[in-house]
Design a protein around this motif. Sequence first.
Motif, PDB file in Angstrom:
ATOM      1  N   THR A  81       0.861  -1.176   0.000  1.00 58.53           N
ATOM      2  CA  THR A  81       0.000   0.000   0.000  1.00 58.53           C
ATOM      3  C   THR A  81       0.898   1.226   0.000  1.00 58.53           C
ATOM      4  O   THR A  81       2.073   1.143   0.353  1.00 58.53           O
ATOM      5  CB  THR A  81      -0.981  -0.005   1.197  1.00 58.53           C
ATOM      6  N   GLY A  82       0.354   2.331  -0.397  1.00 60.24           N
ATOM      7  CA  GLY A  82       1.139   3.548  -0.495  1.00 60.24           C
ATOM      8  C   GLY A  82       1.619   4.056   0.858  1.00 60.24           C
ATOM      9  O   GLY A  82       0.961   3.854   1.880  1.00 60.24           O
ATOM     10  N   ASP A  83       2.754   4.731   0.847  1.00 58.19           N
ATOM     11  CA  ASP A  83       3.302   5.313   2.077  1.00 58.19           C
ATOM     12  C   ASP A  83       2.323   6.272   2.741  1.00 58.19           C
ATOM     13  O   ASP A  83       2.298   6.397   3.956  1.00 58.19           O
ATOM     14  CB  ASP A  83       4.599   6.075   1.781  1.00 58.19           C
ATOM     15  N   ASN A  85      -1.025   6.128   2.551  1.00 54.21           N
ATOM     16  CA  ASN A  85      -2.352   5.550   2.773  1.00 54.21           C
ATOM     17  C   ASN A  85      -2.444   5.033   4.211  1.00 54.21           C
ATOM     18  O   ASN A  85      -2.436   3.836   4.473  1.00 54.21           O
ATOM     19  CB  ASN A  85      -2.626   4.432   1.760  1.00 54.21           C
ATOM     20  N   LYS A 103      11.223  -0.913   0.211  1.00 53.21           N
ATOM     21  CA  LYS A 103      10.472  -0.569  -0.994  1.00 53.21           C
ATOM     22  C   LYS A 103      10.533  -1.750  -1.961  1.00 53.21           C
ATOM     23  O   LYS A 103      11.554  -2.418  -2.079  1.00 53.21           O
ATOM     24  CB  LYS A 103      11.059   0.669  -1.681  1.00 53.21           C
TER      25      LYS A 103
END
Length: 114
Positions: A81-83, A85, A103
């Motif tokens: 998931t995005g950093d 979010n 990452k």
Amino acid sequence: MRPACRRVIEARQATAMHWVLVAGDTLVSYSAFNASLPDIVQIGGVWTPPALLGKGYAKSVVAGSLLDARSLLVKRAILFTGDNNQAAQAVYRGIGFLPTGQKYGLLLFEETQA
């Protein structure tokens, strides 16, 4: 785009790799495994309609999919998931996921005709 989406959904249906959560007659959340091996699955495609966010539906559908995987002796799961979010990160921590601090990237190979 719709034909490609249809093919993905049909493939997931054929391999029992996606789950829906329904409340009454309403689809409230969706989760899928976009990759799997005998001992690990990768969760992808988690979705809840924007109007229904924050009600625990995504947490429930992902947890349910993991219980199903565990019944098949899967021992590990991974997801991305995005950093930024934070809401999704909180949901995933709530069902036992831990951030790796690393990452990752995804490499997609294009199918070619011989």
